[in-house]
Design a protein around this motif. Structure first.
Motif, PDB file in Angstrom:
ATOM      1  N   GLU A   1      12.335   1.781  -3.695  1.00  0.00           N
ATOM      2  CA  GLU A   1      12.694   3.144  -4.082  1.00  0.00           C
ATOM      3  C   GLU A   1      11.510   4.052  -3.781  1.00  0.00           C
ATOM      4  OE1 GLU A   1      15.653   3.885  -5.054  1.00  0.00           O
ATOM      5  OE2 GLU A   1      16.531   2.104  -6.002  1.00  0.00           O
ATOM      6  N   GLY A   2      11.665   4.913  -2.803  1.00  0.00           N
ATOM      7  CA  GLY A   2      10.628   5.903  -2.530  1.00  0.00           C
ATOM      8  C   GLY A   2       9.435   5.382  -1.762  1.00  0.00           C
ATOM      9  N   PHE A   3       9.546   4.219  -1.177  1.00  0.00           N
ATOM     10  CA  PHE A   3       8.466   3.752  -0.309  1.00  0.00           C
ATOM     11  C   PHE A   3       9.021   2.745   0.698  1.00  0.00           C
ATOM     12  CE2 PHE A   3       7.404  -0.618  -1.827  1.00  0.00           C
ATOM     13  CZ  PHE A   3       8.233  -0.676  -2.935  1.00  0.00           C
ATOM     14  N   THR A   4       8.222   2.482   1.713  1.00  0.00           N
ATOM     15  CA  THR A   4       8.547   1.411   2.650  1.00  0.00           C
ATOM     16  C   THR A   4       7.723   0.197   2.245  1.00  0.00           C
ATOM     17  OG1 THR A   4       9.000   2.955   4.440  1.00  0.00           O
ATOM     18  CG2 THR A   4       8.442   0.703   5.069  1.00  0.00           C
ATOM     19  N   ASN A   5       8.379  -0.935   2.138  1.00  0.00           N
ATOM     20  CA  ASN A   5       7.675  -2.143   1.698  1.00  0.00           C
ATOM     21  C   ASN A   5       6.983  -2.830   2.881  1.00  0.00           C
ATOM     22  OD1 ASN A   5       7.151  -4.054  -0.527  1.00  0.00           O
ATOM     23  ND2 ASN A   5       8.244  -5.471   0.811  1.00  0.00           N
ATOM     24  N   TYR A   6       5.744  -3.231   2.645  1.00  0.00           N
ATOM     25  CA  TYR A   6       4.945  -3.915   3.670  1.00  0.00           C
ATOM     26  C   TYR A   6       4.568  -5.316   3.213  1.00  0.00           C
ATOM     27  CZ  TYR A   6       4.301   0.440   6.255  1.00  0.00           C
ATOM     28  OH  TYR A   6       4.513   1.576   6.990  1.00  0.00           O
ATOM     29  N   THR A   7       4.291  -6.187   4.185  1.00  0.00           N
ATOM     30  CA  THR A   7       3.758  -7.508   3.867  1.00  0.00           C
ATOM     31  C   THR A   7       2.594  -7.816   4.806  1.00  0.00           C
ATOM     32  OG1 THR A   7       4.325  -9.810   3.377  1.00  0.00           O
ATOM     33  CG2 THR A   7       5.262  -8.888   5.393  1.00  0.00           C
ATOM     34  N   SER A   8       2.069  -9.044   4.690  1.00  0.00           N
ATOM     35  CA  SER A   8       0.916  -9.505   5.473  1.00  0.00           C
ATOM     36  C   SER A   8      -0.328  -8.668   5.163  1.00  0.00           C
ATOM     37  CB  SER A   8       1.222  -9.489   6.986  1.00  0.00           C
ATOM     38  OG  SER A   8       2.244 -10.414   7.270  1.00  0.00           O
TER      39      SER A   8
ATOM     40  N   PRO B   1      -2.627   7.980   5.916  1.00  0.00           N
ATOM     41  CA  PRO B   1      -2.625   8.074   4.448  1.00  0.00           C
ATOM     42  C   PRO B   1      -1.254   7.794   3.812  1.00  0.00           C
ATOM     43  CG  PRO B   1      -3.001  10.232   5.460  1.00  0.00           C
ATOM     44  CD  PRO B   1      -3.104   9.224   6.555  1.00  0.00           C
ATOM     45  N   ALA B   2      -0.182   8.259   4.420  1.00  0.00           N
ATOM     46  CA  ALA B   2       1.138   8.024   3.819  1.00  0.00           C
ATOM     47  C   ALA B   2       1.472   6.534   3.839  1.00  0.00           C
ATOM     48  CB  ALA B   2       2.212   8.814   4.579  1.00  0.00           C
ATOM     49  N   ARG B   3       1.190   5.901   4.968  1.00  0.00           N
ATOM     50  CA  ARG B   3       1.432   4.463   5.058  1.00  0.00           C
ATOM     51  C   ARG B   3       0.583   3.702   4.055  1.00  0.00           C
ATOM     52  NH1 ARG B   3       4.263   2.810   9.945  1.00  0.00           N
ATOM     53  NH2 ARG B   3       3.791   4.488  11.402  1.00  0.00           N
ATOM     54  N   ASN B   4      -0.679   4.132   3.896  1.00  0.00           N
ATOM     55  CA  ASN B   4      -1.562   3.415   2.978  1.00  0.00           C
ATOM     56  C   ASN B   4      -1.024   3.489   1.547  1.00  0.00           C
ATOM     57  OD1 ASN B   4      -4.083   1.858   3.012  1.00  0.00           O
ATOM     58  ND2 ASN B   4      -4.769   3.382   1.508  1.00  0.00           N
ATOM     59  N   GLN B   5      -0.445   4.624   1.204  1.00  0.00           N
ATOM     60  CA  GLN B   5       0.161   4.725  -0.130  1.00  0.00           C
ATOM     61  C   GLN B   5       1.353   3.783  -0.257  1.00  0.00           C
ATOM     62  OE1 GLN B   5       0.013   8.664  -2.266  1.00  0.00           O
ATOM     63  NE2 GLN B   5       0.084   9.348  -0.142  1.00  0.00           N
ATOM     64  N   ASP B   6       2.161   3.703   0.805  1.00  0.00           N
ATOM     65  CA  ASP B   6       3.296   2.765   0.763  1.00  0.00           C
ATOM     66  C   ASP B   6       2.793   1.326   0.656  1.00  0.00           C
ATOM     67  OD1 ASP B   6       5.089   4.784   0.828  1.00  0.00           O
ATOM     68  OD2 ASP B   6       5.906   4.347   2.815  1.00  0.00           O
ATOM     69  N   MET B   7       1.685   1.057   1.327  1.00  0.00           N
ATOM     70  CA  MET B   7       1.126  -0.296   1.223  1.00  0.00           C
ATOM     71  C   MET B   7       0.703  -0.587  -0.222  1.00  0.00           C
ATOM     72  SD  MET B   7      -0.981  -0.352   4.807  1.00  0.00           S
ATOM     73  CE  MET B   7      -0.081  -0.185   6.368  1.00  0.00           C
ATOM     74  N   ILE B   8       0.103   0.396  -0.853  1.00  0.00           N
ATOM     75  CA  ILE B   8      -0.301   0.196  -2.255  1.00  0.00           C
ATOM     76  C   ILE B   8       0.933   0.053  -3.145  1.00  0.00           C
ATOM     77  CG2 ILE B   8      -1.395   1.325  -4.234  1.00  0.00           C
ATOM     78  CD1 ILE B   8      -3.529   2.341  -2.173  1.00  0.00           C
ATOM     79  N   LYS B   9       1.956   0.841  -2.856  1.00  0.00           N
ATOM     80  CA  LYS B   9       3.195   0.672  -3.625  1.00  0.00           C
ATOM     81  C   LYS B   9       3.779  -0.729  -3.410  1.00  0.00           C
ATOM     82  CE  LYS B   9       4.179   5.597  -3.791  1.00  0.00           C
ATOM     83  NZ  LYS B   9       4.919   6.725  -3.182  1.00  0.00           N
ATOM     84  N   SER B  10       3.631  -1.233  -2.211  1.00  0.00           N
ATOM     85  CA  SER B  10       4.094  -2.610  -1.934  1.00  0.00           C
ATOM     86  C   SER B  10       3.273  -3.610  -2.747  1.00  0.00           C
ATOM     87  CB  SER B  10       3.953  -2.937  -0.444  1.00  0.00           C
ATOM     88  OG  SER B  10       4.619  -1.980   0.349  1.00  0.00           O
ATOM     89  N   MET B  11       1.978  -3.349  -2.855  1.00  0.00           N
ATOM     90  CA  MET B  11       1.110  -4.243  -3.632  1.00  0.00           C
ATOM     91  C   MET B  11       1.466  -4.165  -5.119  1.00  0.00           C
ATOM     92  SD  MET B  11      -2.323  -3.313  -1.453  1.00  0.00           S
ATOM     93  CE  MET B  11      -3.382  -3.363  -2.856  1.00  0.00           C
ATOM     94  N   LEU B  12       1.810  -2.979  -5.570  1.00  0.00           N
ATOM     95  CA  LEU B  12       2.197  -2.834  -6.985  1.00  0.00           C
ATOM     96  C   LEU B  12       3.548  -3.502  -7.245  1.00  0.00           C
ATOM     97  CD1 LEU B  12       0.996   0.833  -7.589  1.00  0.00           C
ATOM     98  CD2 LEU B  12      -0.013  -1.256  -8.553  1.00  0.00           C
ATOM     99  N   ALA B  13       4.436  -3.450  -6.267  1.00  0.00           N
ATOM    100  CA  ALA B  13       5.713  -4.162  -6.417  1.00  0.00           C
ATOM    101  C   ALA B  13       5.453  -5.669  -6.490  1.00  0.00           C
ATOM    102  CB  ALA B  13       6.638  -3.838  -5.244  1.00  0.00           C
ATOM    103  N   HIS B  14       4.567  -6.142  -5.643  1.00  0.00           N
ATOM    104  CA  HIS B  14       4.151  -7.553  -5.685  1.00  0.00           C
ATOM    105  C   HIS B  14       3.625  -7.891  -7.085  1.00  0.00           C
ATOM    106  CE1 HIS B  14       1.869 -11.066  -3.691  1.00  0.00           C
ATOM    107  NE2 HIS B  14       1.324 -10.994  -4.877  1.00  0.00           N
ATOM    108  N   TYR B  15       2.812  -7.017  -7.607  1.00  0.00           N
ATOM    109  CA  TYR B  15       2.283  -7.210  -8.975  1.00  0.00           C
ATOM    110  C   TYR B  15       3.423  -7.299  -9.996  1.00  0.00           C
ATOM    111  CZ  TYR B  15       0.384  -5.771 -13.507  1.00  0.00           C
ATOM    112  OH  TYR B  15       0.088  -5.686 -14.842  1.00  0.00           O
TER     113      TYR B  15
END
Lengths: 757, 757
Positions: free
Chosen positions: A363-370, A389-403
């Protein structure tokens, strides 16, 4: 290169774009571990040739050969096994290699054959003379089958185009057994269906570096399949008795640990068979949806053009007067390698597989892996805070989803296709988050992110953290590589303190600032090095600071690792005896001779990945040269940076002296050649070095431009006489992130003599 | 039983409900293959004790032992291994047995131990004296551990209640390796997480009878786990080196082919540990949702009461004056067994796993699985058209969804948890659909259903269908059991014709009526039996009609199978020489002696599953006794039906002479004891027999009641003198579905003498 040449290059760029400078072959030999195939920026599909099939172990013994094939391709090899759809870039551990496709002609051969006798299987000889690798495009002639293979890719779809110059009985082989890391043994289950005569779907579950990974696909042919078969190589008959059906020939489904599929066609001279191959982390239904969304038609050239246009857009974030043709190649290939990962791990409909193996909706971000975080927190994510910067925020959101999905309540260590592979040490999601927070690139819930960082840092059962909290250091007899861990935990804790400070959480700030001083607990003033301690508080007895890899340290010896206090170099230098003692000590790192016996214990790098005892090929030293900026002799950094840039980054397949590590090595190159480097992500400072470019323009997401000029820069003029920011002299050894974000011009005045002031 | 007794029974029913007559122990010995555990009507969870752990093969050789444990439980056994959550009822093939739970006390033992030495493992001795089995409830004392175990279940959630009479170190073992069909070898992958100290989630993928099956769970404890461990028995280390963490003790996740988990508690005397164990075919997230929706609290008694109330509601669809206590038991246990499957295969949110392994949303129906159609098309689905019409429509919608997801474009043969296991022969989804269409219970797209039937019947590569279409028979040298297949295809084709006729599709009707006559092509007038033919058109040479199991026939010999023309008995009798020859022929079936050597070739039944050469324990003969209705001596059916009811259906664990076959055997009992039977599903006729009840009331879904009265019925008065429908004499040997649906009373006037008119 003068102004005239620059105009010429600008002209080229307009004509062909910056992709002309990208050479995906750089790093494909030896330890570079890059792949030459086709991918879109941060794409889910990395469609690339694989040149050998390697088991993890032979007769139960790990051979180490699997390590060579982290990216599936070794430049020295003479044969191509096929083209698989997923590859890590530059990693020091192997996996992926999903869904190997190989086109053949003549008699059907379902085994890959060997490198020595390629004619014994479906693989083919090839020559680099008939090979082209571009950003988003790869082409090779398969000599044994007389087929020209071309590959391109969108984010989620790989596209193959096979041209047959002669009429032939053609076969497209889909080897579901194939995999990088452990050929033919890592697949725990595979499933495949022929939905109709042009559409195949399926999935494969693997136990490789990722423990529990399932990847789904949909594969579409431009030409109807004439006949086909799914050959199964393991037990598990499928109620095939009673002669009820022939389950291996023209029977539209199969499931087994080991399946190889073949699809047979008659081709006329000049015919092309095209394949669209879509991936999904979630389902075959989503893979079909991805395919329809991203590659609705069959125009290979259009797909290639679209992906290369996207590459040009991404590469165009920095335009540069680099110098020679090779300098351009190095710069834009570094950008290319920096923009390969983390990779998109989400379908077009927003669904992705989570760490809990459930399907989640982003929701509201693109999920990343690796996320190869032990590598990439250093310079790659800081680079993203400027360029992506926008991608980096999505990467952090992906990390928070992982969390959120982690049963350990931990942020990722190495997030790997809905798995945590725990690779390397520390909890380096924390500096990635801290860097984004401190640099104001934090459009996510920072309170929640801080809580995630704290919980991660307090996971007592993980890797000595409990002991670290209680004693202030990780005892070597409790957890190996204990000094490396202690040092990195201390830095990560400083990052947590920075976030807490920003949020005004004084108690948390104090607690973690205290923890961040833990590096002091492993410093042995007698030897002048960080040294492993035992749980009883005693130093380990036998200690040779050059021979400590795996003995207190990991991917570095005590000599290199003892300099790892990126968050407090000033205190570290003081602790080590002040400038007077520290500067000669640091000098000697670059000038000493490292005997072979020590090199043998260094991993992931070639001999030329080392300068003296300075190991650039491994990450713990990446900040080291910039430590001169905290001493009274900052100019000593400048010529060394230029030396490292020249020595460690070259064109050609042999160009990289060590693993590119998913872009971290490349990010070091980009920062250092632009003249500054983020020594301590989580701080807003970039330490000044010596720019190797003549000039550069960074196009920021906020619409502003930050220009770098290096006046009189040359191979001889490597010393910085003066630095001006927007015409005003800079009296410090750093600039800040705000300086960049405001836009403006950073002017280096270069000279062939050190500025000893 | 007189009127007085009836009142007494009615009183009982009001007090305790009909569940008091249900004895889940019936059929748990020998070949019955029923399970004694707890389940809700058509429930997804069948939580039941398993009494042994059986491998498919020993030293590579199939032992056959696995067959004994189709339902996990054998009454003769002395030990219980544990309680697993899924069981087939009465099938002739084994699978399931997912997620075995065993409570123990004392020292932790993670291996199951052996039946001979239960103390060598976690299993326990038990006694039937301490065992209670009810509809929706099971209780047993585990002697070795001194634990009273109680089980109940809602549709998707199993609930355990373990009572510890003494203080103890208690362990709950979750054996993810356990499985029915192939103990400890069929799991291809398992995944487990401790989400918090009372919640566990995970899944398990198996390659068993279902080729590719994944089942998810969520497990909640009433008491926090004190310590726990996930022991892994196969390779695949999880980055556990470097002493980073102890992955087998108090580490909250594991994945492996082979995992056994233990959860440890301290219990005081009288303590109870309760477990809620929810299943999902889709995800652990859905399993949690199922648990929250169906069992939000911890009141074991309330859950049991609710499920037993649901059973009473379902059983109450027929109230009956059965006769003796045993007759009541037989009747309501038959109803219980008839209402165990097909089972719900859908989460509370409507999601289910499809045959394509994608997650689907059931729109407007509840999705079911476990369609043992070769068995159940005969009487069970016809029974549902009377007693469970809404469910039967949902079952057909589930079959149509299966068809939509089938890459063969085929309706299910044996639909099995998102798999097709292809068990047995024919395409018997067709009669289920035809029966619903003809009986007006078809709130689904009948055009689409017809198309599905036709496509299924035209799948040329399946089981000789191509040859059957081309030659009018399946040649034995092309596909074994060729006569059985030919006969059943012919009947199924007649069913397709009936649907086509109803839709006014004349061409289709004609085509399939023609195909339905294919039975004639395998009738050998010389021998008077159906006989296997070769592709060259010749009869197979060696032919003994008693010894033809697996030689042209399956689950029946030529003697029995030759009578299988349910759609056209009149022509069949004519073909076989008319009444004069046919009646004595049929008589001899029941009276002949079947030598042991022939019995040995009969499968799935005990010796007492046979009367003469009439094999009631296998389905192909289920209509046979009713064939007398087409002759001039219909009364010959009547005493034989009563004989079969008496001989084949008894109380007690040994009560069933053959597999209950997911309710088909029970459905035969219910129809036959009510006095009529659907010889040819797809026709609206029920052939009249001899009611064994004194009276019965069927409560129809349309609100009407259909009553059966058997005046003067007794063990001696087994012949029907006269039949009246609503007081009007019935002059045919059948009634129609419309007669039932209109409501009314069917009165049999019984006598001890045949009515030879």
């Amino acid at each position: 290169m003068g102004a005239q040449a620059l105009v010429g290059h600008a002209q080229d760029k307009q004509d062909k774009g910056l992709v002309k400078y990208v050479d995906p072959m750089i790093g494909t030999a030896r330890m570079g571990h890059t792949y030459p195939g086709a991918t879109a920026p941060f794409g889910m599909v990395q469609l690339s040739p694989d040149t050998d099939t390697i088991p993890y172990a032979v007769d139960g013994k790990y051979t180490g050969d699997v390590y060579k094939y982290c990216a599936g391709y070794q430049y020295e090899d003479k044969t191509i096994v096929g083209f698989s759809h997923t590859h890590f870039s530059g990693t020091g551990h192997s996996d992926l290699g999903d869904f190997l496709i190989m086109p053949t002609t003549g008699e059907l051969q379902l085994n890959p054959g060997t490198a020595e006798n390629p004619e014994s299987g479906y693989r083919s000889k090839f020559s680099h003379d008939n090979e082209t690798a571009e950003a988003g495009y790869y082409k090779v002639k398969l000599d044994d089958h007389n087929i020209t293979a071309e590959l391109t890719a969108t984010t989620r779809v790989g596209m193959h185009q096979y041209t047959f110059p002669e009429a032939a009985a053609a076969h497209i082989i889909l080897d579901m057994m194939y995999g990088i890391y452990n050929y033919d043994e890592k697949t725990t289950w595979a499933f495949i269906r022929l939905e109709n005569d042009t559409l195949i779907t399926g999935y494969k579950s693997t136990n490789g570096w990722a423990r529990t990974r399932t990847e789904y696909f949909a594969m579409s042919f431009s030409k109807p399949v004439k006949t086909y078969g799914f050959k199964m190589y393991e037990k598990h008959p499928y109620r095939g008795f009673w002669g009820r059906f022939d389950q291996e020939n023209n029977f539209p489904e199969a499931a087994n640990e080991k399946i190889r599929a073949h699809f047979d066609f008659d081709v006329a001279a000049g015919d092309k068979i095209k394949i669209k191959f879509a991936l999904s982390p979630v389902s075959t239904a989503n893979a079909i949806e991805n395919m329809k969304a991203e590659v609705p038609g069959w125009d290979f050239e259009a797909v290639k053009a679209q992906t290369q246009a996207e590459w040009n857009k991404q590469l165009g974030k920095v335009t540069v007067d680099a110098g020679t043709e090779d300098d351009y190649k190095n710069f834009y290939t570094a950008m290319y390698h920096a923009f390969l990962g983390p990779t998109v791990y989400q379908d077009v409909n927003g669904e992705y597989k989570g760490l809990d193996q459930n399907v989640h909706q982003a929701e509201g971000f693109t999920n990343y892996t690796s996320f190869s975080l032990w590598d990439t927190y250093r310079a790659l994510h800081p680079l993203f805070n400027i360029l992506q910067p926008a991608r980096n925020q999505d990467m952090i959101k992906s990390m928070l989803a992982h969390y959120d999905q982690s049963v350990h309540n931990m942020l990722p260590v190495w997030s790997h296709y809905a798995n945590e592979n725990w690779c390397m040490i520390g909890y380096h999601s924390v500096p990635v988050i801290a860097d984004a927070v401190i640099k104001g690139n934090a459009d996510f819930d920072v309170e929640r992110a801080l809580e995630a960082c704290i919980n991660t840092a307090n996971t007592r059962y993980f890797d000595g953290i409990g002991e670290y909290i209680d004693r202030g250091f990780v005892p070597e007899d409790v957890s190996r590589a204990s000094v490396s861990k202690t040092l990195e935990y201390a830095y990560d804790d400083w990052c947590i303190a920075q976030i807490a400070k920003k949020l005004g959480k004084e108690e948390v700030y104090k607690e973690f600032m205290k923890r961040s001083e833990s590096y002091k607990n492993v410093y042995d003033p007698k030897t002048g090095f960080m040294r492993p301690k035992l749980a009883n508080g005693e130093w380990i007895k036998e200690f040779d600071p050059l021979d400590t890899h795996w003995k207190g340290f990991i991917e570095g010896n005590a000599w290199n690792y003892s300099l790892y206090v990126p968050h407090d170099p000033e205190s570290m230098i003081e602790m080590m005896g002040g400038d007077q003692k520290f500067v000669p000590h640091l000098d000697s790192l670059f000038s000493m001779e490292l005997p072979d016996k020590y090199f043998e214990h260094t991993e992931d790098i070639s001999r030329d990945g080392i300068i003296g005892n300075y190991v650039h090929g491994n990450e713990p030293s990446h900040h080291v040269v910039y430590l001169y900026d905290w001493t009274d002799q900052p100019w000593k950094a400048q010529d060394k940076i230029r030396m490292i840039l020249k020595a460690m980054y070259k064109t050609g397949a042999n160009g990289l002296g060590g693993n590119d590590d998913f872009g971290q090595m490349s990010a070091w190159y980009l920062f250092s050649s632009l003249g500054f480097y983020p020594v301590a992500p989580g701080s807003n400072q970039y330490m000044l070095g010596s720019p190797a470019v003549n000039s550069a323009t960074i196009r920021l997401q906020n619409g502003k431009e930050f220009k770098i000029e290096a006046k009189k820069q040359s191979d001889k003029n490597v010393f910085v006489k003066k630095v001006e920011l927007n015409g005003k002299e800079v009296d410090k050894t750093y600039i800040t992130h705000e300086d960049i974000e405001k836009g403006g011009t950073l002017t280096f005045h270069m000279s062939n003599k050190p500025n000893r002031k």
